[in-house]
Design an enzyme around this catalytic site. Structure first.
Site, PDB file in Angstrom:
ATOM      1  N   LEU A  18       0.836  -1.209   0.000  1.00 31.44           N
ATOM      2  CA  LEU A  18       0.000   0.000   0.000  1.00 31.44           C
ATOM      3  C   LEU A  18       0.871   1.258   0.000  1.00 31.44           C
ATOM      4  CD1 LEU A  18      -2.703  -1.362   2.404  1.00 31.44           C
ATOM      5  CD2 LEU A  18      -3.164  -0.459   0.107  1.00 31.44           C
TER       6      LEU A  18
ATOM      7  N   ARG B 249      -2.588  -3.095  12.204  1.00 30.38           N
ATOM      8  CA  ARG B 249      -2.340  -3.541  13.580  1.00 30.38           C
ATOM      9  C   ARG B 249      -2.362  -5.065  13.639  1.00 30.38           C
ATOM     10  NH1 ARG B 249      -5.796  -6.729  13.534  1.00 30.38           N
ATOM     11  NH2 ARG B 249      -8.009  -6.610  13.990  1.00 30.38           N
TER      12      ARG B 249
ATOM     13  N   LYS C  65     -11.823 -13.545  21.448  1.00 26.39           N
ATOM     14  CA  LYS C  65     -12.509 -13.992  20.233  1.00 26.39           C
ATOM     15  C   LYS C  65     -12.568 -15.517  20.182  1.00 26.39           C
ATOM     16  CE  LYS C  65     -13.010 -12.863  15.421  1.00 26.39           C
ATOM     17  NZ  LYS C  65     -12.739 -11.857  14.423  1.00 26.39           N
TER      18      LYS C  65
ATOM     19  N   ASP D 266      -8.441 -12.324  11.351  1.00 29.35           N
ATOM     20  CA  ASP D 266      -8.136 -10.890  11.400  1.00 29.35           C
ATOM     21  C   ASP D 266      -7.054 -10.575  12.412  1.00 29.35           C
ATOM     22  OD1 ASP D 266      -9.614 -11.470  13.631  1.00 29.35           O
ATOM     23  OD2 ASP D 266     -10.880  -9.683  13.528  1.00 29.35           O
TER      24      ASP D 266
ATOM     25  N   LYS E 114     -24.558  -3.443   6.521  1.00 33.20           N
ATOM     26  CA  LYS E 114     -25.075  -4.214   7.658  1.00 33.20           C
ATOM     27  C   LYS E 114     -26.370  -3.569   8.139  1.00 33.20           C
ATOM     28  CE  LYS E 114     -21.249  -6.592   9.727  1.00 33.20           C
ATOM     29  NZ  LYS E 114     -20.524  -6.872  10.968  1.00 33.20           N
ATOM     30  N   GLU E 115     -27.147  -4.316   8.881  1.00 35.52           N
ATOM     31  CA  GLU E 115     -28.447  -3.864   9.381  1.00 35.52           C
ATOM     32  C   GLU E 115     -28.333  -2.506  10.113  1.00 35.52           C
ATOM     33  OE1 GLU E 115     -31.422  -4.765   8.709  1.00 35.52           O
ATOM     34  OE2 GLU E 115     -32.280  -3.388  10.199  1.00 35.52           O
TER      35      GLU E 115
ATOM     36  N   HIS F 239     -14.697  -5.541   2.958  1.00 41.51           N
ATOM     37  CA  HIS F 239     -13.773  -6.359   3.748  1.00 41.51           C
ATOM     38  C   HIS F 239     -13.190  -7.476   2.885  1.00 41.51           C
ATOM     39  CE1 HIS F 239     -15.708  -5.471   7.956  1.00 41.51           C
ATOM     40  NE2 HIS F 239     -15.417  -4.382   7.282  1.00 41.51           N
TER      41      HIS F 239
ATOM     42  N   GLU G  66      -6.628  -9.389   7.114  1.00 44.53           N
ATOM     43  CA  GLU G  66      -7.937  -8.768   6.836  1.00 44.53           C
ATOM     44  C   GLU G  66      -7.693  -7.335   6.375  1.00 44.53           C
ATOM     45  OE1 GLU G  66     -11.962  -8.787   9.273  1.00 44.53           O
ATOM     46  OE2 GLU G  66     -10.792  -7.019   9.830  1.00 44.53           O
TER      47      GLU G  66
ATOM     48  N   ASN H 110     -15.784   5.942   7.070  1.00 48.07           N
ATOM     49  CA  ASN H 110     -14.897   5.840   8.225  1.00 48.07           C
ATOM     50  C   ASN H 110     -15.342   6.778   9.338  1.00 48.07           C
ATOM     51  OD1 ASN H 110     -12.528   4.715   9.453  1.00 48.07           O
ATOM     52  ND2 ASN H 110     -11.649   6.769   9.272  1.00 48.07           N
TER      53      ASN H 110
HETATM   54  P1  GTP Z   1     -15.688 -10.242  13.776  1.00 48.33           P
HETATM   55  O1  GTP Z   1     -15.893 -11.455  14.597  1.00 48.33           O
HETATM   56  O2  GTP Z   1     -15.868  -8.934  14.542  1.00 48.33           O
HETATM   57  O3  GTP Z   1     -14.381 -10.249  13.038  1.00 48.33           O
HETATM   58  O4  GTP Z   1     -16.886 -10.252  12.734  1.00 48.33           O
HETATM   59  P2  GTP Z   1     -16.995 -11.071  11.368  1.00 48.33           P
HETATM   60  O5  GTP Z   1     -16.022 -12.186  11.310  1.00 48.33           O
HETATM   61  O6  GTP Z   1     -18.449 -11.363  11.118  1.00 48.33           O
HETATM   62  O7  GTP Z   1     -16.498 -10.006  10.326  1.00 48.33           O
HETATM   63  P3  GTP Z   1     -17.119  -8.688   9.794  1.00 48.33           P
HETATM   64  O8  GTP Z   1     -16.577  -8.609   8.419  1.00 48.33           O
HETATM   65  O9  GTP Z   1     -18.596  -8.574   9.942  1.00 48.33           O
HETATM   66  O10 GTP Z   1     -16.503  -7.552  10.738  1.00 48.33           O
HETATM   67  C1  GTP Z   1     -15.156  -7.513  11.061  1.00 48.33           C
HETATM   68  C2  GTP Z   1     -14.690  -6.138  11.494  1.00 48.33           C
HETATM   69  O11 GTP Z   1     -15.368  -5.088  10.784  1.00 48.33           O
HETATM   70  C3  GTP Z   1     -14.927  -5.781  12.949  1.00 48.33           C
HETATM   71  O12 GTP Z   1     -13.906  -6.288  13.758  1.00 48.33           O
HETATM   72  C4  GTP Z   1     -14.898  -4.241  12.906  1.00 48.33           C
HETATM   73  O13 GTP Z   1     -13.569  -3.754  12.773  1.00 48.33           O
HETATM   74  C5  GTP Z   1     -15.605  -3.969  11.599  1.00 48.33           C
HETATM   75  N1  GTP Z   1     -17.055  -3.840  11.798  1.00 48.33           N
HETATM   76  C6  GTP Z   1     -17.994  -4.758  11.469  1.00 48.33           C
HETATM   77  N2  GTP Z   1     -19.212  -4.323  11.798  1.00 48.33           N
HETATM   78  C7  GTP Z   1     -19.073  -3.094  12.334  1.00 48.33           C
HETATM   79  C8  GTP Z   1     -19.975  -2.122  12.871  1.00 48.33           C
HETATM   80  O14 GTP Z   1     -21.176  -2.307  12.927  1.00 48.33           O
HETATM   81  N3  GTP Z   1     -19.435  -0.951  13.331  1.00 48.33           N
HETATM   82  C9  GTP Z   1     -18.105  -0.693  13.298  1.00 48.33           C
HETATM   83  N4  GTP Z   1     -17.675   0.487  13.770  1.00 48.33           N
HETATM   84  N5  GTP Z   1     -17.218  -1.599  12.799  1.00 48.33           N
HETATM   85  C10 GTP Z   1     -17.683  -2.766  12.346  1.00 48.33           C
HETATM   86 MG    MG Z   2     -12.659  -8.743  13.385  1.00 48.50          MG
END
Ligand code: GTP
Ligand code: MG
Length: 238
Positions: free
Chosen positions: A61, A83, A93, A112, A152-153, A160, A179, A188
């Site tokens: 990047l 990070r 987790k 991730d 998302k809802e 992603h 990730e 953002n």
């Molecule tokens: P995780 O168990 O959190 O990793 O969820 P997942 O495996 O279903 O992945 P997903 O792609 O839905 O989300 C992963 C990451 O996206 C999270 O760790 C956050 O950094 C970000 N993220 C997802 N949903 C939200 C949200 O509603 N609000 C914010 N601020 N960040 C979000």
């Molecule tokens: Mg995550």
């Protein structure tokens, strides 16, 4: 000016259907010998692989970013942050997922541990940067979740990607999962402020508050669409 509902840009025609579990059987992935490695030292050693994967993606990047700075083109990258997940968040987790506390369970199930966030000025930049990364031969796509096309809802929007990046060590090449979250500045802005509100443990978001937050996400998305239209009109002559 008419504002379109969606920006029609596609990262790839065919998205890899490969699941992470299938990919994890690939023996070029992180070595399974980590099964015995439950000591602190061995855990740090495992995290080193993710740091290396993170560095590899960050370097890619940075090269793109510098290339755009030197060229006459506008830069589709506003900022990049990376990070490695903290030990505490990894453990939390794994507990949440009901996984055994082994390093191999961590490596095969948590995608991730190395995470990169790329912020772009416009929605089209998000897809452009994703395409640039995915076209590189040493990066393969594991999964893509397009929360821009399908938010998302709660209103969250971002693209992603979980990728495997080739990293060369002294004796072998390893494919390290990283990730990559890509979003526009407006997305953002919403995600960062929503995160602050949600993670205040003593604050409970009522249904009305959640509706208000979703409305904010929609306002941001509308602004993004208008800015995208302006960019499409103004920047095409460059
Ligand atoms: P995780 O168990 O959190 O990793 O969820 P997942 O495996 O279903 O992945 P997903 O792609 O839905 O989300 C992963 C990451 O996206 C999270 O760790 C956050 O950094 C970000 N993220 C997802 N949903 C939200 C949200 O509603 N609000 C914010 N601020 N960040 C979000
Ligand atoms: Mg995550």
């Amino acid at each position: 000016m008419k504002v379109k509902n969606t920006v029609d840009v596609t990262v790839r025609k065919e998205v890899s259907e490969t699941t992470y579990t299938e990919v994890a059987r690939d023996d070029r992935l992180l070595p399974q010998i980590y099964d015995y490695l439950d000591t602190e030292k061995q855990f740090s050693r495992a995290l080193f692989f993710y740091e290396a994967g993170l560095q590899q993606i960050m370097a890619k990047l940075e090269i793109l970013n510098r290339e755009f700075q030197y060229g006459n083109d506008r830069n589709p990258i506003e900022s990049v942050k990376g990070r490695v997940k903290s030990e505490q968040s990894i453990v939390e987790k794994m507990k949440k997922k009901g996984l055994p506390m082994t390093i191999s369970a961590m490596m095969s199930n948590i995608y991730d541990i190395a995470g990169v966030r790329v912020i772009c000025p416009f929605i089209s930049d998000v897809y452009q940067v994703a395409r640039m990364l995915l076209s590189q031969k040493d990066i393969s796509l594991v999964t893509m979740k397009d929360y821009i096309k399908q938010p998302k809802e709660n209103g969250y929007r971002s693209l992603h990607l979980i990728v495997l990046v080739d990293v060369f060590f002294s004796e072998q090449m390893q494919k390290i999962p990283v990730e990559i979250q890509l979003r526009s500045i407006a997305m953002n802005c919403w995600a960062s402020t929503e995160h602050q509100l949600r993670y205040k443990k003593d604050h409970v978001l009522t249904d009305d508050m959640q509706k208000e937050l979703k409305r904010c996400a929609e306002l941001m998305a509308e602004a993004d669409q208008i800015m995208q239209e302006l960019a499409t009109d103004l920047l095409k002559e460059d």
